[in-house]
Design an enzyme around this catalytic site. Sequence first.
Site, PDB file in Angstrom:
ATOM      1  N   THR A 129      38.515  30.261  46.300  1.00  0.00           N
ATOM      2  CA  THR A 129      38.269  29.493  44.393  1.00  0.00           C
ATOM      3  C   THR A 129      38.190  28.156  44.450  1.00  0.00           C
ATOM      4  OG1 THR A 129      39.094  31.774  43.617  1.00  0.00           O
ATOM      5  CG2 THR A 129      39.581  29.523  42.766  1.00  0.00           C
TER       6      THR A 129
ATOM      7  N   ARG B  85      38.773  43.749  37.068  1.00  0.00           N
ATOM      8  CA  ARG B  85      40.539  43.001  37.332  1.00  0.00           C
ATOM      9  C   ARG B  85      40.188  41.629  36.546  1.00  0.00           C
ATOM     10  NH1 ARG B  85      40.626  39.325  41.452  1.00  0.00           N
ATOM     11  NH2 ARG B  85      42.193  39.611  42.087  1.00  0.00           N
TER      12      ARG B  85
ATOM     13  N   GLY C 267      42.360  38.363  37.948  1.00  0.00           N
ATOM     14  CA  GLY C 267      42.642  38.209  38.725  1.00  0.00           C
ATOM     15  C   GLY C 267      44.014  37.074  38.611  1.00  0.00           C
ATOM     16  N   ASP C 268      44.504  35.917  38.676  1.00  0.00           N
ATOM     17  CA  ASP C 268      45.007  35.036  38.652  1.00  0.00           C
ATOM     18  C   ASP C 268      44.500  33.433  38.280  1.00  0.00           C
ATOM     19  OD1 ASP C 268      44.458  34.397  41.573  1.00  0.00           O
ATOM     20  OD2 ASP C 268      45.763  32.519  41.204  1.00  0.00           O
TER      21      ASP C 268
ATOM     22  N   THR D 109      44.746  29.132  44.930  1.00  0.00           N
ATOM     23  CA  THR D 109      43.889  29.930  45.384  1.00  0.00           C
ATOM     24  C   THR D 109      44.616  31.079  45.926  1.00  0.00           C
ATOM     25  OG1 THR D 109      42.366  30.155  46.570  1.00  0.00           O
ATOM     26  CG2 THR D 109      43.298  28.347  47.267  1.00  0.00           C
ATOM     27  N   GLY D 110      44.719  32.531  46.166  1.00  0.00           N
ATOM     28  CA  GLY D 110      44.776  33.344  47.102  1.00  0.00           C
ATOM     29  C   GLY D 110      44.943  34.684  46.112  1.00  0.00           C
TER      30      GLY D 110
END
Length: 342
Positions: free
Chosen positions: A203, A231, A233-234, A254-255
């Site tokens: 990212t 889906r 993500g954050d 990021t992660g």
Amino acid sequence: MRQCLFIGFSALLIACNSNPSDPQNEQQTRSSNGVQARWSIAIHGGAGHFGTENLSIEQQNAYRLSLTKALEAGGYVLDKGGNATDAVVAAIALMEDDSLFNAGRGAVYTASGAHELDASIMRGSDRNCGAVTGLQGFRHPIQVAMSVMEESQHVFFSGHGAGEFAHSTGAETAEPAWFHTQKAKARFERALERDTTQEKFGTVGCVALDSEGHLAAGTSTGGMTFKRHGRIGDSPIIGAGTWADDRTCAVSATGWGEFFIRSSVAHDIHARMLHAGTSLEEAASATIHQEMAALGGDGGVVAIDHWGNPVFSMNTLGMFRGALIAGGKPVTALFANEKIQP
Ligand code: ASP
């Protein structure tokens, strides 16, 4: 009144804490002493468990060069007196075009073999923000997120509606072939064999302080390889992957997104500063190493406080990252235990 001094990059130490319990990982302290950077920018290109053995010297150089170019693109905007959100968009748009990263071109494949892109941006002066998730067929998701913030009454669009909105703003489209890279396809095929989502990060994100003293943060991603259709993500979630508030800091994460959502990482860092008077460095470290890591997640953040001090915190072995402060030179680092030298 704000103290506005020109400072060289050498006047600052950048906090880079990867794991406080590991003596190899340096934990530097900011030395700003109340000195305000005229402007400042920091970026990441994803975090992951990679070391020198995983990246050839040529690959390391390619990442450093790409990070440097992105810092210069954002720094150019800030140096001309541009605002922090424009700088964030300039830096991220460049990385979205760079197939080294998992955003825009080079984005990972979903389980159904498509690209579903997420992006968000937030302005620290009024906490206005914009985000898109599951965007398909647009070259620069970060610009669409910016349009959501500036041109719509809403803050978050998804899927088909995000695409409709992007069209209405005249955002640049791109064919599926634009997003295809051999690297992402190979990862997809490996994930297909194992039938599992891969935690391959890449990212991109950016935080900036402009010469008016305003902060901004933005994040853009293809998400995780083999993620299920739909889906989220954050990265497009304000408060999880992105946050900016002039009173405290700007953060881009990021992660492993699920864990970043469960810990509200970006907002948690801000809240520690706002409510407990914690420094950015301590706040970022506590959120990453105590809150998020305790749940089993991994990744990192790049952040800037309202003085313009960049801070990097991660619990992975690496995070592509860099910073540039008015009057200084771009500095980059790839590995967790690598000190970012002024
Ligand atoms: N946080 C992103 C996601 O979970 C992935 C990443 O940062 O690499 O979608």
